[in-house]
Design a protein around this motif. Structure first.
Motif, mmCIF file in Angstrom:
data_model
loop_
_atom_site.group_PDB
_atom_site.id
_atom_site.type_symbol
_atom_site.label_atom_id
_atom_site.label_comp_id
_atom_site.label_asym_id
_atom_site.label_seq_id
_atom_site.Cartn_x
_atom_site.Cartn_y
_atom_site.Cartn_z
ATOM 1 N N SER B 33 0.832 -1.186 0.144
ATOM 2 C CA SER B 33 0.083 0.045 0.049
ATOM 3 C C SER B 33 0.885 1.329 0.054
ATOM 4 C CB SER B 33 -0.777 0.060 1.158
ATOM 5 O OG SER B 33 -0.139 0.303 2.655
ATOM 6 N N GLN B 35 1.900 3.034 2.258
ATOM 7 C CA GLN B 35 2.782 3.185 3.348
ATOM 8 C C GLN B 35 3.273 1.883 3.727
ATOM 9 O OE1 GLN B 35 0.628 5.439 6.599
ATOM 10 N NE2 GLN B 35 -0.425 6.280 5.029
ATOM 11 N N SER B 36 2.834 0.786 3.344
ATOM 12 C CA SER B 36 3.029 -0.585 4.036
ATOM 13 C C SER B 36 3.788 -1.586 2.959
ATOM 14 C CB SER B 36 1.717 -1.237 4.380
ATOM 15 O OG SER B 36 1.366 -0.460 5.347
ATOM 16 N N ILE B 56 4.742 -5.106 7.549
ATOM 17 C CA ILE B 56 3.565 -5.021 8.342
ATOM 18 C C ILE B 56 3.847 -5.949 9.583
ATOM 19 C CG2 ILE B 56 1.336 -5.487 8.783
ATOM 20 C CD1 ILE B 56 0.758 -4.270 5.947
ATOM 21 N N ASN B 238 -2.670 -4.815 18.076
ATOM 22 C CA ASN B 238 -1.815 -4.533 16.957
ATOM 23 C C ASN B 238 -0.505 -4.581 17.290
ATOM 24 O OD1 ASN B 238 -4.009 -4.723 15.584
ATOM 25 N ND2 ASN B 238 -4.114 -2.539 14.823
ATOM 26 N N VAL B 321 4.012 2.585 14.456
ATOM 27 C CA VAL B 321 3.264 3.071 13.064
ATOM 28 C C VAL B 321 1.863 1.972 13.041
ATOM 29 C CG1 VAL B 321 5.224 3.557 11.783
ATOM 30 C CG2 VAL B 321 4.491 1.383 11.609
ATOM 31 N N CYS B 323 -0.267 1.383 15.899
ATOM 32 C CA CYS B 323 -1.058 1.910 16.898
ATOM 33 C C CYS B 323 -2.070 2.814 16.412
ATOM 34 C CB CYS B 323 -0.356 2.108 18.167
ATOM 35 S SG CYS B 323 -1.431 2.489 19.591
ATOM 36 N N PRO B 324 -3.386 2.162 16.280
ATOM 37 C CA PRO B 324 -4.359 3.365 15.825
ATOM 38 C C PRO B 324 -4.462 4.236 16.829
ATOM 39 C CG PRO B 324 -5.226 0.831 15.838
ATOM 40 C CD PRO B 324 -3.839 1.047 16.577
ATOM 41 N N CYS C 179 -3.388 -1.202 7.525
ATOM 42 C CA CYS C 179 -4.603 -0.661 8.412
ATOM 43 C C CYS C 179 -5.220 0.262 7.646
ATOM 44 C CB CYS C 179 -3.984 -0.507 9.755
ATOM 45 S SG CYS C 179 -5.161 0.242 10.934
ATOM 46 N N LEU C 181 -7.785 2.001 9.196
ATOM 47 C CA LEU C 181 -7.864 3.173 10.253
ATOM 48 C C LEU C 181 -6.879 4.031 10.029
ATOM 49 C CD1 LEU C 181 -9.847 3.825 12.676
ATOM 50 C CD2 LEU C 181 -8.793 2.183 14.176
ATOM 51 N N ILE C 182 -5.619 3.622 10.017
ATOM 52 C CA ILE C 182 -4.498 4.312 10.087
ATOM 53 C C ILE C 182 -4.067 4.954 8.903
ATOM 54 C CG2 ILE C 182 -1.987 4.464 10.477
ATOM 55 C CD1 ILE C 182 -2.436 2.143 12.824
ATOM 56 N N GLU C 183 -4.153 4.213 7.853
ATOM 57 C CA GLU C 183 -3.582 4.578 6.498
ATOM 58 C C GLU C 183 -4.626 5.335 5.693
ATOM 59 O OE1 GLU C 183 -1.446 1.852 4.320
ATOM 60 O OE2 GLU C 183 -0.164 1.135 5.574
#
Lengths: 285, 350, 261
Positions: B33, B35-36, B56, B238, B321, B323-324, C179, C181-183
């Motif tokens: 993605s 960022q991931s 991740i 997470n 990164v 942790c919501p 995620c 929620l985060i991304e």
């Protein structure tokens, strides 16, 4: 490539006898084919597995394990409920023995007091059986056993025999009592702490304790009043010992796995452990 | 020099990759993605995301699957489940993850050893790769920024080339077919290598003074910062699967409908879930999010007492990164705790 | 084919429904072949026409209690069943009819739908456990077939089934999804929702909307705080959290200015 074998393999333990104790507690005797469990020491535990249901840690309850092993089981959860449906001749899985039990070698030549609350009598029984089998190695021996109600008394018959012996001083206490089969002087209304006050315990006693988490703090206070030092107080702690081999993390406390460093700890060794609700350490460092 | 150092031109990387893939399946970071990144099986070197810093999930998943069958049973016997283990190559493992694997190795090797982990670990080749830290990396503070062990081969990016360190016998064997592509490292290459690591050491913008961390963690057990953070904690767990050193698992039975057979399975678990420290009769040793959160922090930053005696954070920044709630910013938390600690000391001295 | 005598020795199971979408029933129907060798289905009105109402070993009940006759039916089922298992969010939490509809009065809704003379009587929808003792609860929307079969396997042995209530985040992380929620700042309820779906929505890049009901010990207040910080309005957040029947008690710790319906 040489592959090693799983540490999670239980051995089959055939149920030899099931003896109903008080209320929802049964004494199960298992016989296994190997002598893996024969080396059990007082205070150690095994992982008891009911296939299809799961495992739970159970204290070894017999101090003279030979070809069979005794486990006192209270029906409280899924695994124990399933075990209670089994009959003599059925098998369950057993893994172990695990952990450090009571340091009986260290106790030798000294006075010993055993304190049990409720179901904590199970590991304590393995200790008294060992001690009485090697009676000449020990000094004065005291057993204190507390319960909520006299109806909940476990090992009633065995305790009767202990009461008749002259070489162990037995104190029995219940918060509440009804008619009791035991001689009336032996059973008192009160708590383990009251019994500790009565017992002739002083600083040269080694004390082994097992009971519900809330009990320890009060027992320790009483022992301190009797000048028993932290080096001489030994606690058997209950945690969720899921794997028994220091891997799964469920029993972690402070910086150690209870299943490996314990379940029996010297109080002095727990001094700086946070989260130890038994000793009310809290954040006290 | 203990390691044999060679130079691999970046132009020759494709051949190097080809050679590796002949040994077994190659897993490397790929972009999933914006960022991931994630360690996935790669067929071609072009799929590899060389820029990836943290995936991740850490590479532990290749030795310690998220769920695996341990044994099978029926009404007469119990049998260990021994899966076919293929040789695997992990490419692009950074220093923090190598340190993480080292910690996992220690825990799973300690007696009685965990065969399920070790059998897979022994059947793999680890190829490390240098990296430049971003704003979340703090491996330098945890002392895990320089790879010291845990790899068979390690590549350091020295411009147009990689400096290839061969650490183990398995590593020697792996580079054997590509020896013609390599040349022995000369003085200039070694200078470039040293310059890279020296520049990298200067590149960290995140971190803390680690010296008294264990003591501070012990002292600040009752700090109100834990309650403040716990008010935000979702107990989603997470932070644990993403941690290179979180090893906790659950063991569950899966029964078959026939009533006689079934299997026993191991699954990743998290200390952040409410039932983690619950014992029979529903007594819970860590009932609230605050109890579980600070337990986790302590385990990472104070770590083990005897017999291991090490901290279990490797500074990869994954929890930060992932942790919501934004409460796993380890560096800020440590800085806050250390500052409180200093303030306290001052106050006590007065 | 099994003979009559063999059939008698097999454990009897029943699959009953109250007010729900029958999603659970479809899952069971899909997996019936696996079950049939080991059980005798004495009642499954959704799938067979001949149904008995005698005592059964296990009754699976889907749907919420939403009408007066649901209560009668449920009580009758309870008295006939050795094990009573609530299956699906409706039976376990009350689902949308208990959650999303809890802000309106039943009378108003009846009037809006049926006009002045409603042919049906309706109650505010509630889960089974509000009325009878339920032996185990398997949530889902619909239920997970593997979990259902494993629960059934335990029950056939007379064992209490193992049902976890860990959050969706666990399954999502194990699938190594980025995620949302985060991304993407999506209002994902994964942290407070019970797992079992395999993190279906987040795996497809969408936010979890909580259809399996709350996980064990959900941190609703923290969830609301975090979503508000992402720019979502509190009433919007609360309505999202309560859509699938999360009971008011889970919101007790919320800030006093929170409007808990």
């Amino acid at each position: 490539m040489m592959q090693i074998s799983t540490p999670f393999m239980p051995e089959k333990g055939v149920i030899r006898s099931i003896v109903p104790m008080a209320q929802d507690n049964y004494l199960f005797e298992f016989k296994t084919d190997t002598d893996r469990l024969a080396a059990c020491k007082p205070g150690q535990f095994v992982e008891l597995w009911v296939p299809g249901v799961g495992e739970c840690p159970i204290s070894v309850c017999s101090g003279r394990v030979t070809e069979s092993i005794q486990l006192l089981v209270r029906r409280v959860g899924r695994v124990t409920n399933a075990l209670f449906q089994m009959s003599e001749g059925d098998w369950a899985g057993l893994r172990g023995p695990y952990g450090h039990g009571f340091p009986v070698e260290r106790y030798k030549g000294q006075n010993l007091c055993m304190v049990a609350g409720g179901l904590g009598i199970a590991p304590i029984r393995s200790l008294w059986q060992y001690v009485l089998d090697h009676r000449q190695d020990f000094g004065k021996v005291i057993l204190i056993y507390g319960m909520r109600h006299s109806d909940e008394m476990l090992f009633r018959e065995e305790l009767k025999l202990l009461l008749q012996r002259g070489d162990i001083h037995v104190f029995l206490a219940a918060d509440d009592a009804t008619v009791c089969e035991l001689p009336p002087f032996a059973m008192q209304v009160g708590r383990v702490t009251d019994m500790i006050r009565q017992a002739a315990i002083d600083h040269d006693f080694q004390v082994a304790i097992c009971g519900p988490p809330v009990m320890y703090k009060y027992v320790i206070e009483e022992l301190k009043a009797k000048h028993v030092t932290d080096q001489n107080i030994w606690l058997s702690l209950e945690r969720q010992m899921k794997c028994g081999i220091g891997k799964c993390g469920h029993c972690f406390i402070g910086g150690r796995f209870t299943c490996q460093a314990g379940p029996v700890f010297q109080l002095a060794d727990l001094k700086f452990v946070p989260e130890l609700i038994e000793c009310d350490n809290g954040g006290a460092q | 020099m203990m390691d044999h150092c060679f130079v691999l031109a970046k132009d020759s990387f494709a051949e190097f990759f080809e050679s590796l893939s002949k040994l077994g399946r190659v897993y490397a970071p790929v972009k999933v993605s914006d960022q991931s990144y994630s360690f996935r099986q790669v067929e071609s070197h072009e799929q590899i995301a060389f820029e990836a810093l943290r995936t991740i999930l850490p590479p532990k998943k290749y030795f310690y699957p998220t769920q695996e069958t341990i044994l099978r049973y029926n009404d007469v016997q119990i049998e260990e489940h021994k899966p076919e283990i293929d040789f695997q190559i992990l490419f692009g493992v950074h220093p923090c993850d190598l340190a993480g694997l080292g910690i996992m190795d220690t825990i799973f090797t300690a007696g009685p050893a965990d065969s399920h982990y070790l059998n897979r670990r022994q059947s793999s080749l680890i190829v490390g790769l240098s990296c430049m830290p971003d704003k979340h990396c703090f491996c330098q503070s945890m002392g895990t920024d320089c790879p010291e062990s845990g790899y068979d081969l390690f590549l350091t990016d020295i411009g147009d080339d990689y400096l290839l360190e061969v650490r183990t016998a398995a590593g020697v064997k792996a580079v054997d077919p590509i020896m013609p592509l390599l040349r022995a490292a000369g003085q200039d290459d070694e200078s470039r290598y040293k310059a890279f690591w020296s520049n990298r050491a200067q590149a960290f913008t995140n971190g803390f003074k680690p010296d008294n961390l264990r003591s501070v963690m012990a002292m600040e057990w009752d700090n109100k910062i834990w309650d403040e953070m716990a008010d935000r904690c979702l107990s989603c767990g997470n932070c644990t699967p993403v941690c290179p050193t979180c090893y906790c698992f659950d063991l569950v039975d899966i029964a078959s409908l026939n009533g006689t057979s079934g299997e026993r399975r191991r699954e990743w678990d998290s200390c952040q879930f409410v039932g983690f420290a619950q014992v029979a009769a529903d007594y819970n040793f860590r009932p609230g999010p605050v109890d579980r959160l600070k337990f986790w922090y302590r385990h990472k930053l104070h770590g083990f007492d005897d017999p291991f005696g090490f901290q279990t954070c490797v500074g990869c920044g994954r929890c930060t990164v992932s942790c919501p709630a934004g409460i796993d910013d380890i560096v800020s938390v440590v800085q806050a705790l250390q500052a409180t600690n200093q303030a306290k000391t001052k106050h006590d001295a007065n | 084919m099994t003979t009559t005598t063999e059939q008698k020795t097999l454990p009897c199971i029943a699959v009953e429904s109250l007010t729900g979408c029958a999603g659970e029933l479809l899952v069971i129907l899909d997996n019936l072949e696996q079950l049939l060798p080991f059980v005798r289905i004495v009642s499954f009105p959704f799938a067979q026409s001949k149904n008995e109402c005698g005592p059964v070993d296990i009754t699976f009940v889907e749907g919420s209690v939403s009408q007066p006759h649901d209560i009668e039916k449920l009580k009758r089922i309870r008295s006939n069943s050795r094990w009573l298992i609530a299956i699906g969010n409706c039976a376990v939490w009350g689902c949308v009819q208990a959650g999303a509809c809890s802000r309106c009065h039943v009378e108003d809704m009846l009037h809006a739908v049926y006009g002045d003379e409603s042919p049906i009587k309706a109650l505010p929808a509630r889960p089974l456990s509000d009325f009878v003792h339920v032996d185990a609860m398997l949530s889902g929307c619909p239920i997970n077939a593997t979990q259902f079969l494993s629960v059934t396997a335990s029950l056939l042995k007379d064992h209490l089934p193992y049902i976890t209530h860990k959050p969706v985040c666990l399954e999502c992380k194990l699938r190594e999804n980025p995620c949302v929620l985060i991304e993407k700042n999506l209002p994902c309820l994964g942290p407070v929702t019970a797992a079992g779906c395999g993190a279906l929505c987040p795996s497809l890049g969408a936010a979890c909307y909580g259809c399996w009901g709350p996980c064990q010990s959900p941190q609703m207040a923290a969830m609301a705080t975090i979503l508000q910080e992402k720019g979502y309005q509190l009433d919007e957040v609360l309505s999202r959290l309560q859509t699938f029947g999360a009971p008011d008690t889970l919101f007790a710790r919320m800030k006093p200015d929170a409007e808990v319906a």
